[in-house]
Motif scaffolding. Structure first.
Motif: not given
Length: 112
Positions: A96-112
């Protein structure tokens, strides 16, 4: 939202994903639990919670100080709602992505 098809991945990663939702301490514990054997489900929620914790920090430092208590409270409530959505997704075994910002979080921290 993408449901993970591999039930074993969900079983192995669910506890660490849920623990990562509980403040910085839970995030560190979840991260350490995910170090030895990377689990995609756990990593998904670690990225969500890193972003959410950073957003909470910025809310406390920037929004409250520069935009006022009312704006900070509103942003805080929205962040809390995002946290609840994410936590329930982890319990249900769904991404479940956090609305509006979850996709950004997935992209910004994709090394984890």
């Amino acid at each position: 939202m993408r449901v993970i098809n591999n039930e074993e991945d969900i079983k192995e990663g669910k506890l660490a994903a849920i623990i990562s939702h509980f403040w910085i301490v839970g995030l560190v514990i979840g991260f350490v639990m995910n170090l030895n054997k990377k689990n995609y489900f756990t990593s998904f929620y670690l990225r969500q919670m890193i972003g959410l914790n950073l957003a909470q920090f910025l809310n406390g430092v920037v929004v409250y100080n520069y935009l006022g208590n009312t704006a900070g409270w509103i942003v805080g409530v929205l962040l809390f709602i995002g946290w609840i959505i994410s936590l329930f997704g982890a319990f249900k075994g769904e991404e479940k992505l956090i609305p509006y910002v979850g996709e950004y979080f997935q992209n910004w921290f994709n090394q984890i």
